[in-house]
Design an enzyme around this catalytic site. Structure first.
Site, PDB file in Angstrom:
ATOM      1  N   HIS A 254      59.402 -42.551 -10.479  1.00 42.75           N
ATOM      2  CA  HIS A 254      60.866 -42.579 -10.369  1.00 42.75           C
ATOM      3  C   HIS A 254      61.299 -42.114  -8.974  1.00 42.75           C
ATOM      4  CE1 HIS A 254      65.001 -42.120 -12.114  1.00 42.75           C
ATOM      5  NE2 HIS A 254      65.098 -41.264 -11.103  1.00 42.75           N
ATOM      6  N   GLU A 255      60.794 -40.969  -8.555  1.00 38.93           N
ATOM      7  CA  GLU A 255      61.203 -40.427  -7.256  1.00 38.93           C
ATOM      8  C   GLU A 255      60.658 -41.274  -6.103  1.00 38.93           C
ATOM      9  OE1 GLU A 255      63.559 -38.448  -7.384  1.00 38.93           O
ATOM     10  OE2 GLU A 255      63.346 -37.850  -9.478  1.00 38.93           O
ATOM     11  N   HIS A 258      63.254 -43.845  -5.472  1.00 39.88           N
ATOM     12  CA  HIS A 258      64.344 -43.315  -4.626  1.00 39.88           C
ATOM     13  C   HIS A 258      63.891 -43.236  -3.171  1.00 39.88           C
ATOM     14  CE1 HIS A 258      67.376 -42.264  -7.550  1.00 39.88           C
ATOM     15  NE2 HIS A 258      66.552 -41.538  -8.282  1.00 39.88           N
ATOM     16  N   GLU A 284      69.584 -45.384  -8.059  1.00 45.29           N
ATOM     17  CA  GLU A 284      68.925 -45.253  -9.356  1.00 45.29           C
ATOM     18  C   GLU A 284      68.321 -46.588  -9.808  1.00 45.29           C
ATOM     19  OE1 GLU A 284      68.469 -42.324 -10.460  1.00 45.29           O
ATOM     20  OE2 GLU A 284      67.874 -42.571 -12.553  1.00 45.29           O
TER      21      GLU A 284
HETATM   22 ZN    ZN Z   1      66.930 -40.775 -10.196  1.00 46.13          ZN
END
Ligand code: ZN
Length: 489
Positions: A254-255, A258, A284
């Site tokens: 997830h990161e 980003h 996101e």
């Molecule tokens: Zn996030």
């Protein structure tokens, strides 16, 4: 500051200082000694004073009135500068400084209250934070909706009525899908003990496979995974739970999503107003597509199964297909960040309604816990067992992030659109992912979206990348298809 070049020189310096402020925030959550909290609060407030003065400098305002753009990039930079200037000049310096001063203190109070399960201990901080953010929202809104004004900082060009209408369309389909899934057989979870060292080794490997540039980034441990910085210093954090390796692995992916956005912006835009992600919703979309549509796909799970057997030895699930089911397990739970793809947006809807009421003055801090518990039971069908699983679970409100939660759902919606377009363009996607290769997919995202930074507005950024105007349709179709097949509905 009479020319575009003057304006940009000034803006780049301001952005450099803002990056330093962000890095202090990173430091606070990773390596800062506990005893430094009060001093750090003063340091942050001092830096915030400087930033606020620069962002509201009358010479900047005059320059922005005169400046004219000669091309698309200059127009976008001026658009971002003008929006920021209009916003910051409406916020009194005292308010900006007070928010910067109490934020680290309120966050520490939240951490302690969450640990002790003591909502009452956090209430004075929460009340203060709500009061300050209400005031800020009202100052920016100038008679309009204060919640919309706060939300615009994270997601420009939308409003809470549009979000509410989107949620109303999504809710019945999500609730029906969840009911069908919970009525079917639940696949076994992945059980066992997964040592921290090995988890972190595998997490780094995943980050590399998804293109995270370690020469311009690093991974550290923190209570809450996050990504911080842009350009050539984009750091991420992760966390490890020895009994649940998915927590670390998927938080990391997830990161990395980003970070890929920030690392992927064209170098020419470094430290300029468009040299970063355009909105939290678009941000996101990158983290969610890395984590879910790609990372939790059948093909990638099959590869990950092999990688985990290599790292940890035999697993509790019999084969790659059972591993895929375990990584996409839908069960009853309390925690948003651990929620599956189906229930995640229901968590967001709850927070959106509560925080909107808090900022609009329709709900007070002292009534929040009861409102949360009542709403949770109505939406999920079982009561909250402790505050850490309820109203104290998220960091956001303690640091004043009101209006932020809906951007998570927008990110899911945008990720659904991008994935539809990406999979149509890449017929070999599944074969790549089955080899652990995400290069083609991440290159598609970089070429179509990440490199432009904030050149276009949020919806235009998504529309440009996927070739159609975004809505929730592709996400809902994807969820229904994936989980109907997985749960044999
Ligand atoms: Zn996030």
């Amino acid at each position: 500051m009479s020319t575009y070049t003057d304006l940009m020189d000034f803006a780049r310096q301001t952005e450099a200082l803002a990056q330093i402020s962000g890095r202090l925030g990173w430091d606070q959550q990773t390596v800062m000694p506990r005893g430094a909290n009060a001093q750090r609060s003063e340091e942050m407030a001092a830096l915030e004073d400087v930033l606020h003065a620069r962002r509201t400098d009358p010479r900047l305002g005059e320059g922005l009135q005169q400046a004219e753009a000669r091309d698309e990039v200059e127009a976008a930079n001026l658009r971002e500068l003008r929006r920021a200037y209009a916003r910051h000049t409406k916020i009194p310096a005292r308010l900006a400084s007070e928010l910067a001063r109490i934020t680290p203190l309120a966050q520490t109070a939240w951490e302690e209250a969450r640990h002790a399960g003591d909502v009452a201990a956090f209430l004075p901080w929460l009340s203060q934070m709500i009061a300050l953010r209400r005031e800020e929202g009202q100052a920016i809104a100038e008679g309009g909706d204060p919640y919309d004004a706060l939300m615009a900082d994270y997601e420009p060009e939308t409003d809470s009525a549009t979000i509410a209408a989107t949620f109303e369309r999504m809710r019945p389909r999500l609730v029906a899908l969840r009911a069908a899934i919970l009525g079917a057989d639940t696949p076994p979870a992945l059980a066992g003990h997964f040592p921290q060292e090995a988890q972190l080794r595998l997490a780094r490997r995943l980050a590399e496979h998804f293109g995270y540039d370690f020469t311009r980034g690093r991974i550290d441990l923190a209570v809450h995974p996050f990504s911080s910085g842009s350009g050539d210093d984009v750091r991420i954090t992760t966390r490890v739970m020895v009994e649940d390796p998915f927590n670390c692995l998927y938080s990391t992916l997830h990161e990395v999503g980003h970070a890929a956005y920030e690392q992927g912006v064209d170098a020419a835009h470094l430290l300029t107003p468009i040299g970063r992600g355009v909105s939290m919703g678009v941000h996101e979309s990158q983290s969610r597509i890395y984590e879910n549509q790609l990372g939790r796909s059948r093909a990638f799970c099959h590869w990950l199964h092999g990688a985990m057997v290599q790292e940890f030895g035999a697993l509790s699930v019999p084969d790659a297909e059972a591993f895929y089911a375990a990584a996409n397990r839908v069960t009853q739970g309390y925690i948003r960040t651990e929620a599956d793809e189906v229930q995640y947006n229901l968590h967001i809807m709850l927070r959106f309604d509560l925080e909107r009421a808090l900022i609009r003055g329709q709900l007070e801090a002292r009534d929040l816990e009861e409102a949360w518990n009542t709403r949770f039971e109505a939406d999920f069908g079982y009561p909250v067992d402790k505050p850490a699983n309820g109203v104290l679970q998220d960091v956001h409100w303690s640091v004043g992030l009101f209006g932020y939660f809906p951007t998570y759902a927008l990110g899911n919606i945008y990720a659904g659109c991008l994935y539809q377009s990406l999979s149509a363009d890449l017929p070999d996607l599944a074969q790549d992912l089955a080899r652990g290769e995400a290069v083609a997919a991440t290159a598609w995202l970089r070429t179509r979206l990440q490199r432009f930074g904030a050149l276009r507005g949020p919806r235009d950024t998504i529309a440009h990348a996927c070739g159609f105007a975004p809505d929730e349709g592709p996400l809902m179709d994807y969820l229904e298809a994936k989980f109907s097949e997985l749960y044999k509905l």
